[in-house]
Design a protein around this motif. Structure first.
Motif, PDB file in Angstrom:
ATOM      1  N   THR A  85       0.878  -1.377  -0.087  1.00 22.43           N
ATOM      2  CA  THR A  85      -0.011   0.091   0.063  1.00 22.43           C
ATOM      3  C   THR A  85       0.884   1.252  -0.036  1.00 22.43           C
ATOM      4  O   THR A  85       0.606   2.164  -0.937  1.00 22.43           O
ATOM      5  N   TYR A  86       2.085   1.375   0.915  1.00 25.75           N
ATOM      6  CA  TYR A  86       2.825   2.383   0.921  1.00 25.75           C
ATOM      7  C   TYR A  86       3.553   2.605  -0.325  1.00 25.75           C
ATOM      8  O   TYR A  86       3.490   3.735  -1.264  1.00 25.75           O
ATOM      9  N   VAL A  87       4.063   1.656  -1.050  1.00 26.49           N
ATOM     10  CA  VAL A  87       4.759   1.636  -2.285  1.00 26.49           C
ATOM     11  C   VAL A  87       3.655   2.030  -3.369  1.00 26.49           C
ATOM     12  O   VAL A  87       4.183   3.166  -4.110  1.00 26.49           O
ATOM     13  N   ASP A  88       2.565   1.385  -3.345  1.00 24.60           N
ATOM     14  CA  ASP A  88       1.657   2.145  -4.332  1.00 24.60           C
ATOM     15  C   ASP A  88       1.427   3.673  -4.173  1.00 24.60           C
ATOM     16  O   ASP A  88       1.045   4.329  -5.052  1.00 24.60           O
ATOM     17  N   ARG A  89       1.105   3.807  -2.972  1.00 18.12           N
ATOM     18  CA  ARG A  89       0.820   5.497  -2.693  1.00 18.12           C
ATOM     19  C   ARG A  89       1.948   6.283  -3.150  1.00 18.12           C
ATOM     20  O   ARG A  89       1.773   7.233  -3.942  1.00 18.12           O
ATOM     21  N   MET A  90       3.106   5.773  -3.016  1.00 16.73           N
ATOM     22  CA  MET A  90       4.294   6.898  -3.231  1.00 16.73           C
ATOM     23  C   MET A  90       4.676   6.582  -4.671  1.00 16.73           C
ATOM     24  O   MET A  90       4.808   7.947  -5.216  1.00 16.73           O
ATOM     25  N   ALA A  91       4.258   5.689  -5.587  1.00 16.70           N
ATOM     26  CA  ALA A  91       4.291   5.806  -6.624  1.00 16.70           C
ATOM     27  C   ALA A  91       3.097   6.788  -7.557  1.00 16.70           C
ATOM     28  O   ALA A  91       3.546   7.575  -8.360  1.00 16.70           O
ATOM     29  N   ARG A  92       1.935   6.436  -6.859  1.00 16.89           N
ATOM     30  CA  ARG A  92       0.910   7.488  -7.339  1.00 16.89           C
ATOM     31  C   ARG A  92       1.297   8.902  -6.897  1.00 16.89           C
ATOM     32  O   ARG A  92       1.058   9.844  -7.851  1.00 16.89           O
ATOM     33  N   GLU A  93       1.866   9.384  -5.684  1.00 20.70           N
ATOM     34  CA  GLU A  93       2.359  10.657  -5.579  1.00 20.70           C
ATOM     35  C   GLU A  93       3.230  11.246  -6.512  1.00 20.70           C
ATOM     36  O   GLU A  93       3.292  12.405  -6.832  1.00 20.70           O
ATOM     37  N   ARG A  94       4.454  10.361  -6.936  1.00 17.43           N
ATOM     38  CA  ARG A  94       5.306  10.609  -7.633  1.00 17.43           C
ATOM     39  C   ARG A  94       4.740  10.897  -9.143  1.00 17.43           C
ATOM     40  O   ARG A  94       5.216  11.953  -9.933  1.00 17.43           O
ATOM     41  N   GLU A  95       3.884   9.957  -9.281  1.00 14.72           N
ATOM     42  CA  GLU A  95       3.293  10.376 -10.899  1.00 14.72           C
ATOM     43  C   GLU A  95       2.509  11.540 -10.844  1.00 14.72           C
ATOM     44  O   GLU A  95       2.554  12.118 -11.913  1.00 14.72           O
ATOM     45  N   SER A  96       1.822  11.733  -9.776  1.00 15.13           N
ATOM     46  CA  SER A  96       0.992  12.957  -9.694  1.00 15.13           C
ATOM     47  C   SER A  96       1.903  14.102  -9.826  1.00 15.13           C
ATOM     48  O   SER A  96       1.671  15.196 -10.511  1.00 15.13           O
ATOM     49  N   ALA A  97       3.171  14.221  -9.061  1.00 15.33           N
ATOM     50  CA  ALA A  97       3.999  15.386  -9.247  1.00 15.33           C
ATOM     51  C   ALA A  97       4.622  15.540 -10.470  1.00 15.33           C
ATOM     52  O   ALA A  97       4.647  16.686 -10.919  1.00 15.33           O
ATOM     53  N   ARG A  98       4.865  14.298 -11.261  1.00 14.79           N
ATOM     54  CA  ARG A  98       5.187  14.405 -12.573  1.00 14.79           C
ATOM     55  C   ARG A  98       4.332  15.298 -13.488  1.00 14.79           C
ATOM     56  O   ARG A  98       4.917  16.026 -14.444  1.00 14.79           O
ATOM     57  N   SER A  99       3.184  14.746 -13.493  1.00 12.19           N
ATOM     58  CA  SER A  99       2.213  15.344 -14.423  1.00 12.19           C
ATOM     59  C   SER A  99       1.663  16.779 -13.910  1.00 12.19           C
ATOM     60  O   SER A  99       1.482  17.457 -14.803  1.00 12.19           O
ATOM     61  N   SER A 100       2.061  17.172 -12.627  1.00  8.07           N
ATOM     62  CA  SER A 100       1.731  18.421 -12.470  1.00  8.07           C
ATOM     63  C   SER A 100       2.757  19.468 -12.876  1.00  8.07           C
ATOM     64  O   SER A 100       2.556  20.888 -13.149  1.00  8.07           O
ATOM     65  N   LEU A 101       4.018  19.082 -13.145  1.00 11.48           N
ATOM     66  CA  LEU A 101       5.283  19.628 -13.909  1.00 11.48           C
ATOM     67  C   LEU A 101       5.123  19.922 -15.046  1.00 11.48           C
ATOM     68  O   LEU A 101       5.800  21.095 -15.461  1.00 11.48           O
TER      69      LEU A 101
END
Length: 102
Positions: A85-101
């Protein structure tokens, strides 16, 4: 190669330095993973010992062995669920940060 010597007559290319940095990062990640695994085993051992061993002696009874086995299985199962769950959450947050940039 000695990173601490200054004024060395040997020049290191930027790509060699980058490769060395990545190697060191990988080694540090591996050491951290090993330390985390050791901490997990220590916590699991302590928790299951406290839960299952009511009368310490020189040998384990069958009920103690069964309890320890089940306790360790549940502990690892819970750890794996939390980790995934933690790894999935971190991956989603990284992807969200990339797409917002972009």
């Amino acid at each position: 190669m000695d990173f601490l010597k200054s004024g060395s007559s040997t020049s290191v290319s930027p790509s060699d330095m980058a490769a060395q940095k990545e190697l060191i990062k990988d080694q540090v990640r591996n050491e951290i993973a090993m330390a985390n695994a050791q901490a997990l085993v220590n916590k699991m051992t302590e928790a299951c010992y406290v839960k299952c061993i009511t009368k310490p002696s020189t040998s384990l009874g069958s009920s103690d062995e069964t309890c320890l086995s089940r306790c360790m299985e549940r502990y690892m199962e819970a750890f794996n669920i939390v980790s995934k769950t933690y790894v999935d959450r971190m991956a989603r947050e990284r992807e969200s940060a990339r797409s917002s940039l972009s």
